[in-house]
Structures are given as C-alpha cells and as structure tokens.
Design an enzyme around this catalytic site. Structure first.
Site, mmCIF file in Angstrom:
data_model
loop_
_atom_site.group_PDB
_atom_site.id
_atom_site.type_symbol
_atom_site.label_atom_id
_atom_site.label_comp_id
_atom_site.label_asym_id
_atom_site.label_seq_id
_atom_site.Cartn_x
_atom_site.Cartn_y
_atom_site.Cartn_z
ATOM 1 N N ARG A 78 0.769 -1.308 -0.073
ATOM 2 C CA ARG A 78 -0.008 0.075 0.096
ATOM 3 C C ARG A 78 0.682 1.296 -0.170
ATOM 4 N NH1 ARG A 78 -2.568 2.911 4.833
ATOM 5 N NH2 ARG A 78 -3.944 4.548 3.627
ATOM 6 N N GLU A 167 -7.347 8.672 6.456
ATOM 7 C CA GLU A 167 -7.520 9.125 7.706
ATOM 8 C C GLU A 167 -7.878 10.580 7.555
ATOM 9 O OE1 GLU A 167 -4.143 8.679 10.012
ATOM 10 O OE2 GLU A 167 -4.041 6.549 10.075
ATOM 11 N N ASN A 300 -7.004 1.682 10.220
ATOM 12 C CA ASN A 300 -5.769 2.138 10.689
ATOM 13 C C ASN A 300 -5.753 2.044 12.142
ATOM 14 O OD1 ASN A 300 -5.018 2.442 8.205
ATOM 15 N ND2 ASN A 300 -4.778 4.763 8.310
ATOM 16 N N GLU A 360 -3.469 -0.205 8.376
ATOM 17 C CA GLU A 360 -2.165 0.193 8.937
ATOM 18 C C GLU A 360 -2.358 -0.419 10.362
ATOM 19 O OE1 GLU A 360 -1.438 4.416 9.265
ATOM 20 O OE2 GLU A 360 -1.724 4.759 7.192
HETATM 21 O O1 IFM Z 1 2.883 7.700 9.837
HETATM 22 C C1 IFM Z 1 1.504 7.813 9.955
HETATM 23 C C2 IFM Z 1 0.691 7.536 8.683
HETATM 24 O O2 IFM Z 1 1.044 8.393 7.810
HETATM 25 C C3 IFM Z 1 -0.868 7.591 9.152
HETATM 26 N N1 IFM Z 1 -1.250 6.913 10.214
HETATM 27 C C4 IFM Z 1 -0.451 6.657 11.387
HETATM 28 C C5 IFM Z 1 1.119 6.628 11.140
HETATM 29 C C6 IFM Z 1 1.619 6.476 12.488
HETATM 30 O O3 IFM Z 1 1.490 7.938 13.143
#
Ligand code: IFM
Length: 461
Positions: A78, A167, A300, A360
């Site tokens: 990704r 996000e 995430n 994530e």
């Molecule tokens: O690094 C970030 C990412 O860009 C978006 N989600 C959280 C990760 C960790 O903070």
C-alpha cells in the site's frame, strides 16, 4: 501463552507507506509543492527542523525497495500518490514524468507478484490548491474527483484496490483544528467544513470510479475504542464524546447518512447546517444496493483511548491519559491489542459487517543500529504478533477481514516528529540509506509464508 492460528486462504499480507513520508525529491521532474513541503520548510513546525526532502530516497530507490518487499514475500504493497507529482497545479495539466514514476512502480510490483493498493490522498495537498482555499473550498471534492479520474484512467487496468483518502480525521483535526500537522490551522469553524468536503470528495471519487473502474475502492480511517478512565459519569460521557469525535465522525455519515448528534453540541455555532442532499450523496457512496458504493473500509489501528473528562479541552471536554504501568510505544501510545478485536467487532455490529482491511497497524520503538546485518526489535515483533492474534479473534467472530498491512515497510518521516519515530520493518541508515531488515521483518516473512502464527511465536503481551 497463545495458540497457533491460521488465516483464511487468500488473506492479503502487506505493508504500507505514504508518498511524502518515503519518496524524497518532492519537487523532482516538474512536481508541484505540497502543503507538507511548505509546512516542513517553515521553521519550528517539525522536530529538529526535518523535512521530507530526502526521506527514504524511495523516488530513486524504488527498485531496491520492491526487491526487499519481494524478499519479505509481501502479497500487497500500500503506497500513496503525491497529487502534485501528477498534477503540479493540483488541477488541469498532467505531468507525464510524475505519472510515469507511479506507472513504473505499479508495473515493477506486479512483475514481482505484489498487488498494489493505491491511496490517492495521504495528506500532501498541492500547495496551489491550498492557495485556493484547499479543503475549505466547496470545489475541493470536484478537484479530487478530477485528480482521481486521471489515476483511474492511467492505472486501473493494473491496480486492484484503491483507497481514496487516508485518515480524513487526521486531515481535519490535527490539520485544521489543532494546528499540529499541515496546513497548521487552528480554527473551530474550519474543521467541520473540511471534514464535510473530505466526505464529499470520497463520494465523488467513488461515483467516478463506479462509472469507469473495474476493481475495488474504499476509504481508510483511524479508529480506536474509547474507554472511560474511571467509572465516574463524567469520564464515561467524555469517552462517549471522543467515540463520536474520532470513530463515528466519518463512518456514521457514510453508513447511516447522519453525523453523530454529539458533534453539533460540541462545535456549537461552528457546526454548519449541512444540506440533506450532501448527506444523501455521502451515504450513497457506502450504502449497499445504491450502485455507487465503496467496496471496503480500511482500518488504521494503533491503540485505544483511555479518556478522562477535562472541561479545559476545547471542543471535546475530554483528554486522553496514559494508564499507569502500561507498555507504550515511543509515540506514547499504549500497546493494547485487544482494542483491535474490539474495534473490528464494533464495525461489524454498527455498520452491518462491511468488508475490511487493516490498512495500517504497527509500532514505533527505539531500535538499535544495525550490527552484522541484524536489528533486534523484540517489542515490535510482539506488537505485530499480538495484534495479529487480535485480528484473528475478530475473524473467528465473523468479521469480514480480508487483509493486513503493517505500518510501515520502512523507517520514515513521521510528520511533526520528523525521523525520531521508527515504525519500519526495515531500518534505514540516515548516513548512507542502507536498508537492513529488522527481526520483525524476518518474523513477518515467516507469518506470510505459513499464512499463520505458530504457537512458539506467540505474543508475550
Ligand atoms: O505515519 C502515520 C501515517 O502516515 C498515518 N497513520 C498513522 C501513522 C503513524 O503515526
């Protein structure tokens, strides 16, 4: 002690990154600057004055990085596209060289049998669009849909999964309400409008995709269960508000066609009277049977929120606290694998069991420098295993979970923290860009290879 668990056939194993965090060379080959380029070059915004000018130098080292992904056995990767590489002014003229970088990336991934999952927007809005109001401009959803169409046309024959926005809550709250991330605004009145335009942008892009795309499209949201720090009614109410603010702000309009009622009370006069027709458009981008729907939600997940009432915290009246004695990552986030099961079950129950990917999940720890080609990172190994057990528990309970992506493939630029926070499976020596697989990368390779977690590899958490 944990037991051996196997994942379903076809479960997608991946790792994730984003453009500004890894690529470097943000202005190369005719790219237009982004709000993150501006933000990092404005002194005082990022720890140690660091920028994404070099980052992981992935723009020049993508072949080497893809070889490492293949070595790990990743089924999917990704990554995000830097809007300003493709459309330097954000709209109109396409920069062929920028687009070609992503064409080559996708082709090289496919040659190695790695499926690309492409995020269209991971926070790096072209500065030229910001100068026209950015996400505050009611035209921003249309700008985004036009940009998305350029990418769909160029790559949908080879890209099987698209993520519109990463996000949107982080874009909205740290970006426009708290000022911690680009563009660094602090404005109660801006945040609800930005959120609304982001939702409309997702809806418009999904609409375009349904008219021309042949694969799957979704949205990635940051979620965390909110627990009251005490049994007091004040803390419990604070946890509820934080749940509306973080978990439901974007998903309720998409799945249910309404904003959580708590938000209007929290924002008071700053909460606009949104048009019913807008909410209908947003819901149509998710609701089953409308013909315009999204195919999945990306989750995430990093931690839970432990919440205490705090009347001085505006607008929420709530703050996050750290539990005593809990293991925390260097971000200060509690390691709380059970929260992943909880949030996946919550999605199943509240929104009728949508298809999900964990887009994530990962942890920042202070890893030692590589020695003899080794980087022991036992905390991260435990973090990943325990969270995979938690994900598996949700699968057992009927959650439609289709894949898992570690954040992150590489140690990279962690936004306002600069390079101080290391989330990677792969360490990068800042002096010479040498890549070294950490122990967690080796452990993840074994998990991918077996499609399971062995009991002997069970989490200590
Ligand atoms: O690094 C970030 C990412 O860009 C978006 N989600 C959280 C990760 C960790 O903070």
């Amino acid at each position: 002690m944990t037991s051996e668990v196997s994942f379903p056939n076809g479960f997608l194993w991946g790792a994730a990154t984003s453009a500004y965090q890894i690529e470097g060379q943000p202005l190369a080959d005719g790219a237009g600057p982004s709000i993150w380029h501006r933000f990092t070059h404005n002194p005082g915004q990022v720890a140690n004055g660091e920028t994404g000018d070099l980052a992981c130098d992935h723009y020049r080292r993508s072949e080497e990085d893809i070889a490492l992904m293949a070595d790990l056995g990743l089924g999917a990767y990704r990554f995000s596209i830097a809007w300003g590489r493709v459309l330097p002014e954000g709209r109109g003229r396409v920069n062929a060289k920028g687009l070609d970088f992503y064409r080559r990336l996708v082709d090289a991934l496919l040659e190695r049998g790695i499926q690309p999952m492409v995020t269209l927007y991971h926070w790096d809005l072209p500065a030229a669009l910001h100068d026209r109001g950015g996400w505050l401009n009611p035209d921003s959803p249309a700008w985004f849909a036009d940009y998305a169409q350029v990418l769909f046309r160029a790559l949908d024959d080879r890209v099987s999964r698209w993520v519109t926005l990463n996000e949107p809550w982080v874009v909205t709250v740290p970006g426009y309400l708290e000022g911690a991330l680009a563009p660094g605004h602090r404005d109660l009145f801006e945040a609800p409008r930005v959120a609304h335009h982001l939702l409309l942008a997702h809806a418009e892009a999904v609409g375009v995709y349904r008219s021309m795309g042949r694969h799957q499209i979704g949205l990635a949201v940051n979620l965390e269960p909110q627990h009251s720090a005490s049994p007091s009614p004040e803390d419990q109410a604070a946890a509820q508000r934080r749940d509306a603010f973080i978990n439901r702000w974007f998903l309720d309009p998409l799945f249910l066609g309404t904003y959580p009622t708590e938000l209007a009370s929290l924002f008071g006069l700053a909460w606009p009277d949104f048009a019913d027709s807008d909410l209908a458009r947003i819901r149509a981008a998710m609701a089953h049977g409308t013909g315009a729907r999204s195919d999945f939600i990306g989750v995430n997940y990093y931690s839970r929120g432990l919440v205490r009432a705090n009347p001085n915290s505006v607008p929420l009246g709530a703050e996050r606290v750290s539990p005593a004695d809990a293991l925390c990552t260097t971000m200060g986030w509690e390691v709380y694998p059970r929260g992943l099961t909880e949030i996946l079950l919550w999605l199943r129950d509240r929104y009728s069991n949508p298809p999900l990917y964990i887009t994530e999940n990962g942890a920042a720890f202070n890893d030692p420098p590589a020695m003899d080609g080794m980087v022991p990172d036992p905390d991260r190994v435990n973090y990943l295993r325990s969270h995979l057990h938690a994900a598996h528990e949700a699968l057992k309970q009927g959650v439609d979970l289709r894949g898992y992506f570690v954040w992150s493939l590489l140690d990279n630029f962690e936004w306002a923290h600069g390079y101080s926070q290391r989330f990677g499976l792969i360490q990068i020596d800042p002096l010479n860009q040498t890549r070294t697989l950490k122990a967690s990368a080796h452990a993840y390779r074994e998990i991918i290879r077996g499609n399971r977690i062995h009991s002997s590899e069970g989490s200590t958490i």
